[in-house]
Design a protein around this motif. Structure first.
Motif, PDB file in Angstrom:
ATOM      1  N   THR A   1      -9.701  10.193   9.435  1.00 53.50           N
ATOM      2  CA  THR A   1     -10.472  11.284  10.031  1.00 53.50           C
ATOM      3  C   THR A   1     -11.564  10.729  10.931  1.00 53.50           C
ATOM      4  OG1 THR A   1     -11.915  13.176   9.548  1.00 53.50           O
ATOM      5  CG2 THR A   1     -11.955  11.357   7.982  1.00 53.50           C
ATOM      6  N   SER A   2     -11.934  11.524  11.936  1.00 53.32           N
ATOM      7  CA  SER A   2     -13.020  11.108  12.827  1.00 53.32           C
ATOM      8  C   SER A   2     -14.384  11.488  12.264  1.00 53.32           C
ATOM      9  CB  SER A   2     -12.843  11.750  14.208  1.00 53.32           C
ATOM     10  OG  SER A   2     -12.867  13.165  14.113  1.00 53.32           O
ATOM     11  N   ASP A   3     -14.401  12.248  11.168  1.00 57.25           N
ATOM     12  CA  ASP A   3     -15.664  12.638  10.538  1.00 57.25           C
ATOM     13  C   ASP A   3     -16.318  11.426   9.889  1.00 57.25           C
ATOM     14  OD1 ASP A   3     -15.313  15.292  11.249  1.00 57.25           O
ATOM     15  OD2 ASP A   3     -14.177  15.732   9.429  1.00 57.25           O
ATOM     16  N   ILE A   4     -17.632  11.316  10.076  1.00 55.85           N
ATOM     17  CA  ILE A   4     -18.403  10.211   9.510  1.00 55.85           C
ATOM     18  C   ILE A   4     -19.437  10.783   8.546  1.00 55.85           C
ATOM     19  CG2 ILE A   4     -20.062   8.386  10.052  1.00 55.85           C
ATOM     20  CD1 ILE A   4     -18.555   7.934  12.648  1.00 55.85           C
ATOM     21  N   SER A   5     -19.606  10.123   7.425  1.00 53.33           N
ATOM     22  CA  SER A   5     -20.507  10.619   6.387  1.00 53.33           C
ATOM     23  C   SER A   5     -21.768   9.766   6.308  1.00 53.33           C
ATOM     24  CB  SER A   5     -19.801  10.609   5.026  1.00 53.33           C
ATOM     25  OG  SER A   5     -20.690  10.956   3.987  1.00 53.33           O
ATOM     26  N   ARG A   6     -22.905  10.461   6.147  1.00 51.20           N
ATOM     27  CA  ARG A   6     -24.170   9.802   5.799  1.00 51.20           C
ATOM     28  C   ARG A   6     -24.506  10.239   4.372  1.00 51.20           C
ATOM     29  NH1 ARG A   6     -28.764   9.618  10.373  1.00 51.20           N
ATOM     30  NH2 ARG A   6     -29.541   8.151   8.799  1.00 51.20           N
ATOM     31  N   PRO A   7     -24.231   9.410   3.391  1.00 54.52           N
ATOM     32  CA  PRO A   7     -24.299   9.840   1.976  1.00 54.52           C
ATOM     33  C   PRO A   7     -25.722   9.951   1.435  1.00 54.52           C
ATOM     34  CG  PRO A   7     -23.737   7.523   2.110  1.00 54.52           C
ATOM     35  CD  PRO A   7     -23.793   8.012   3.522  1.00 54.52           C
ATOM     36  N   GLY A   8     -26.484  10.876   2.010  1.00 50.28           N
ATOM     37  CA  GLY A   8     -27.854  11.070   1.536  1.00 50.28           C
ATOM     38  C   GLY A   8     -27.917  11.709   0.167  1.00 50.28           C
ATOM     39  N   VAL A   9     -27.134  12.786  -0.035  1.00 54.12           N
ATOM     40  CA  VAL A   9     -27.126  13.456  -1.335  1.00 54.12           C
ATOM     41  C   VAL A   9     -26.578  12.527  -2.405  1.00 54.12           C
ATOM     42  CG1 VAL A   9     -26.197  15.412  -2.622  1.00 54.12           C
ATOM     43  CG2 VAL A   9     -26.932  15.717  -0.258  1.00 54.12           C
ATOM     44  N   GLU A  10     -25.581  11.747  -2.049  1.00 57.18           N
ATOM     45  CA  GLU A  10     -24.983  10.827  -3.020  1.00 57.18           C
ATOM     46  C   GLU A  10     -25.982   9.786  -3.504  1.00 57.18           C
ATOM     47  OE1 GLU A  10     -21.852  12.940  -0.952  1.00 57.18           O
ATOM     48  OE2 GLU A  10     -23.590  11.828  -0.246  1.00 57.18           O
ATOM     49  N   MET A  11     -26.926   9.427  -2.647  1.00 54.38           N
ATOM     50  CA  MET A  11     -27.941   8.451  -3.055  1.00 54.38           C
ATOM     51  C   MET A  11     -28.773   8.979  -4.231  1.00 54.38           C
ATOM     52  SD  MET A  11     -27.493   5.889  -0.906  1.00 54.38           S
ATOM     53  CE  MET A  11     -25.794   6.328  -1.238  1.00 54.38           C
ATOM     54  N   THR A  12     -28.847  10.300  -4.349  1.00 50.89           N
ATOM     55  CA  THR A  12     -29.615  10.895  -5.453  1.00 50.89           C
ATOM     56  C   THR A  12     -28.812  10.968  -6.743  1.00 50.89           C
ATOM     57  OG1 THR A  12     -28.925  13.180  -4.964  1.00 50.89           O
ATOM     58  CG2 THR A  12     -30.846  12.308  -3.773  1.00 50.89           C
ATOM     59  N   GLY A  13     -27.526  10.635  -6.660  1.00 52.13           N
ATOM     60  CA  GLY A  13     -26.676  10.633  -7.842  1.00 52.13           C
ATOM     61  C   GLY A  13     -25.689  11.769  -7.907  1.00 52.13           C
ATOM     62  N   TYR A  14     -25.632  12.638  -6.870  1.00 50.72           N
ATOM     63  CA  TYR A  14     -24.712  13.789  -6.878  1.00 50.72           C
ATOM     64  C   TYR A  14     -23.454  13.423  -6.085  1.00 50.72           C
ATOM     65  CZ  TYR A  14     -23.113  18.618  -6.605  1.00 50.72           C
ATOM     66  OH  TYR A  14     -22.386  19.784  -6.721  1.00 50.72           O
ATOM     67  N   PHE A  15     -22.353  13.144  -6.806  1.00 53.03           N
ATOM     68  CA  PHE A  15     -21.106  12.695  -6.187  1.00 53.03           C
ATOM     69  C   PHE A  15     -19.976  13.715  -6.320  1.00 53.03           C
ATOM     70  CE2 PHE A  15     -23.321   8.700  -6.394  1.00 53.03           C
ATOM     71  CZ  PHE A  15     -22.816   7.951  -5.338  1.00 53.03           C
ATOM     72  N   LYS A  16     -20.281  14.956  -6.674  1.00 55.83           N
ATOM     73  CA  LYS A  16     -19.237  15.938  -6.922  1.00 55.83           C
ATOM     74  C   LYS A  16     -18.393  16.193  -5.673  1.00 55.83           C
ATOM     75  CE  LYS A  16     -18.446  20.560  -8.824  1.00 55.83           C
ATOM     76  NZ  LYS A  16     -19.065  21.771  -9.413  1.00 55.83           N
ATOM     77  N   TYR A  17     -19.030  16.264  -4.518  1.00 55.17           N
ATOM     78  CA  TYR A  17     -18.308  16.531  -3.268  1.00 55.17           C
ATOM     79  C   TYR A  17     -18.362  15.324  -2.323  1.00 55.17           C
ATOM     80  CZ  TYR A  17     -18.498  21.343  -4.935  1.00 55.17           C
ATOM     81  OH  TYR A  17     -18.368  22.486  -5.690  1.00 55.17           O
ATOM     82  N   TYR A  18     -18.385  14.154  -2.872  1.00 54.42           N
ATOM     83  CA  TYR A  18     -18.485  12.929  -2.071  1.00 54.42           C
ATOM     84  C   TYR A  18     -17.214  12.740  -1.236  1.00 54.42           C
ATOM     85  CZ  TYR A  18     -18.563   7.875  -1.135  1.00 54.42           C
ATOM     86  OH  TYR A  18     -18.528   6.643  -0.536  1.00 54.42           O
ATOM     87  N   PRO A  19     -17.333  12.729   0.100  1.00 51.51           N
ATOM     88  CA  PRO A  19     -16.158  12.514   0.964  1.00 51.51           C
ATOM     89  C   PRO A  19     -15.817  11.023   1.051  1.00 51.51           C
ATOM     90  CG  PRO A  19     -18.092  12.883   2.315  1.00 51.51           C
ATOM     91  CD  PRO A  19     -18.550  13.016   0.894  1.00 51.51           C
ATOM     92  N   LYS A  20     -15.222  10.511   0.024  1.00 51.99           N
ATOM     93  CA  LYS A  20     -15.001   9.069  -0.104  1.00 51.99           C
ATOM     94  C   LYS A  20     -14.005   8.521   0.912  1.00 51.99           C
ATOM     95  CE  LYS A  20     -11.668   9.989  -3.805  1.00 51.99           C
ATOM     96  NZ  LYS A  20     -11.347   9.750  -5.233  1.00 51.99           N
ATOM     97  N   GLU A  21     -13.178   9.395   1.516  1.00 55.72           N
ATOM     98  CA  GLU A  21     -12.177   8.932   2.477  1.00 55.72           C
ATOM     99  C   GLU A  21     -12.769   8.682   3.865  1.00 55.72           C
ATOM    100  OE1 GLU A  21     -12.663  13.214   3.160  1.00 55.72           O
ATOM    101  OE2 GLU A  21     -12.484  11.939   1.372  1.00 55.72           O
ATOM    102  N   ARG A  22     -14.038   9.031   4.073  1.00 57.99           N
ATOM    103  CA  ARG A  22     -14.675   8.861   5.376  1.00 57.99           C
ATOM    104  C   ARG A  22     -15.417   7.529   5.470  1.00 57.99           C
ATOM    105  NH1 ARG A  22     -17.735  14.705   6.277  1.00 57.99           N
ATOM    106  NH2 ARG A  22     -15.923  16.059   5.864  1.00 57.99           N
ATOM    107  N   LEU A  23     -15.657   7.111   6.701  1.00 59.42           N
ATOM    108  CA  LEU A  23     -16.523   5.970   6.941  1.00 59.42           C
ATOM    109  C   LEU A  23     -17.952   6.365   6.581  1.00 59.42           C
ATOM    110  CD1 LEU A  23     -16.703   3.074   8.207  1.00 59.42           C
ATOM    111  CD2 LEU A  23     -17.273   4.214  10.359  1.00 59.42           C
ATOM    112  N   GLN A  24     -18.616   5.535   5.799  1.00 57.45           N
ATOM    113  CA  GLN A  24     -19.974   5.837   5.332  1.00 57.45           C
ATOM    114  C   GLN A  24     -20.985   5.053   6.172  1.00 57.45           C
ATOM    115  OE1 GLN A  24     -20.169   8.161   2.823  1.00 57.45           O
ATOM    116  NE2 GLN A  24     -17.914   8.191   2.898  1.00 57.45           N
ATOM    117  N   VAL A  25     -22.002   5.744   6.676  1.00 58.83           N
ATOM    118  CA  VAL A  25     -23.034   5.113   7.500  1.00 58.83           C
ATOM    119  C   VAL A  25     -24.389   5.296   6.824  1.00 58.83           C
ATOM    120  CG1 VAL A  25     -24.211   5.096   9.728  1.00 58.83           C
ATOM    121  CG2 VAL A  25     -21.734   5.458   9.633  1.00 58.83           C
ATOM    122  N   LEU A  26     -25.077   4.191   6.622  1.00 55.81           N
ATOM    123  CA  LEU A  26     -26.409   4.220   6.021  1.00 55.81           C
ATOM    124  C   LEU A  26     -27.434   3.825   7.079  1.00 55.81           C
ATOM    125  CD1 LEU A  26     -25.708   2.420   2.599  1.00 55.81           C
ATOM    126  CD2 LEU A  26     -25.433   4.822   3.188  1.00 55.81           C
ATOM    127  N   GLY A  27     -28.392   4.721   7.294  1.00 58.83           N
ATOM    128  CA  GLY A  27     -29.451   4.440   8.245  1.00 58.83           C
ATOM    129  C   GLY A  27     -30.759   4.127   7.552  1.00 58.83           C
TER     130      GLY A  27
END
Length: 319
Positions: free
Chosen positions: A30-56
């Motif tokens: 997919t061309s969608d890119i994820s910035r896992p801000g919510v996941e950093m807080t520990g909430y992984f219920k809807y984590y889009p793990k198949e996407r490229l993850q970018v941390l800023g």
């Protein structure tokens, strides 16, 4: 749809691979890119793990606020067996817990010195281009005064010969015989030539010629947006052709309707000049100047007012 792997991103951009070499051949779907801000807080219920993850800067700063136990737990969940890669921007220092989790999970961990928004923009454009809907059409694509003109018609009608004349008149060839078209946006079609026949033109009786070798690098283009379709067809005596230009045809290519004009072919017609003028007239229409509509308005005014538009001999002035 093209196949894209994480290694393609490493080859295309200035990215440093820190760990996770075993995962560089993971596919990106997919061309969608994820910035896992919510996941950093520990909430992984809807984590889009198949996407490229970018941390800023925001994500990394938050990670630095966590305890070692929290970091280990959340980084382990971040690095799944399908995650194509994790990219840290701005050249930020990466927590060791993330490096360890990426190495353990075989997830490519990459680093970029550029700003987050710029990195995401470039990666998104690259991926959307790769994943764009694709088709191929039999025809010739030429850049005429900045207008991408797709010339279509039955085999032998004279498409390639017309393209050759257009190149001689200073325009640029994009593709001959087969035009690969991808839909990069909801209304944008980009055409290019298959690599096997790039810069080549087939002329019956002459054979294959290399346009770039004969006419120089300025006579070709690698790709061009398609904005006008010219369909060539053999002249039919009993068919009524548009003589004013008020009728507007379109050709549907994938989900995009492209303006189209049909030009009849018969001996004595200079097709290259006609197509060149069609491209210039199309540019004028986009600028708000429509000769056919102006003529229609004049004709309507004459009919309504009954005025004679001819100039009498006594009203004429000599030069």
């Amino acid at each position: 749809m093209a196949k894209v792997i994480t290694q393609d991103l490493l080859n295309q951009y200035d990215l440093e691979l820190l760990t996770g070499e075993a995962g560089v051949h993971r596919e990106i779907h997919t061309s969608d890119i994820s910035r896992p801000g919510v996941e950093m807080t520990g909430y992984f219920k809807y984590y889009p793990k198949e996407r490229l993850q970018v941390l800023g800067k925001t994500e990394v700063s938050y990670l630095n606020e966590l305890t070692n136990e929290q970091l280990k737990e959340r980084m382990a969940k971040l690095c799944t067996d399908v995650t194509p890669g994790i990219l840290v921007t701005r050249g930020l220092e990466i927590p060791q817990e993330l490096v360890d989790a990426a190495e353990a999970g075989g997830v490519p961990l990459m680093k970029s010195p550029h700003k987050t928004t710029r990195v995401i923009s470039r990666l998104t454009n690259f991926l959307e281009t790769k994943f764009a809907p694709f088709t191929a059409i039999h025809g010739v694509l030429v850049d005429i005064y900045g207008i991408g003109v797709l010339i279509t018609g039955n085999s032998g009608v004279g498409k390639s010969e017309t393209a050759l004349e257009l190149v001689k008149r200073g325009h640029r060839l994009v593709a001959d015989d087969s035009v690969e078209i991808r839909q990069e946006d909801y209304d944008t079609l980009i055409g290019n030539s298959p690599p096997l026949i790039e810069h080549l033109l087939e002329i019956r009786g002459l054979g294959i010629i290399n346009v770039m070798t004969l006419f120089g690098a300025g006579s070709v283009r690698s790709h061009k947006r398609i904005t006008l379709v010219i369909n060539l067809e053999l002249w039919e005596k009993d068919k009524q052709y548009d003589r004013v230009g008020l009728e507007e045809e379109t050709m549907s290519i994938m989900d995009v309707d492209v303006p189209k004009a049909t030009i009849p072919v018969r001996p004595g017609r200079n097709l290259a000049v006609i197509i060149e003028v069609a491209a210039m007239n199309f540019r004028l229409k986009r600028m708000g100047i429509n000769a056919a509509e102006e003529f229609s308005e004049r004709l309507t005014k004459v009919i309504e007012t009954g005025e004679d538009t001819q100039i009498s001999p006594e009203d004429r002035t000599e030069d």
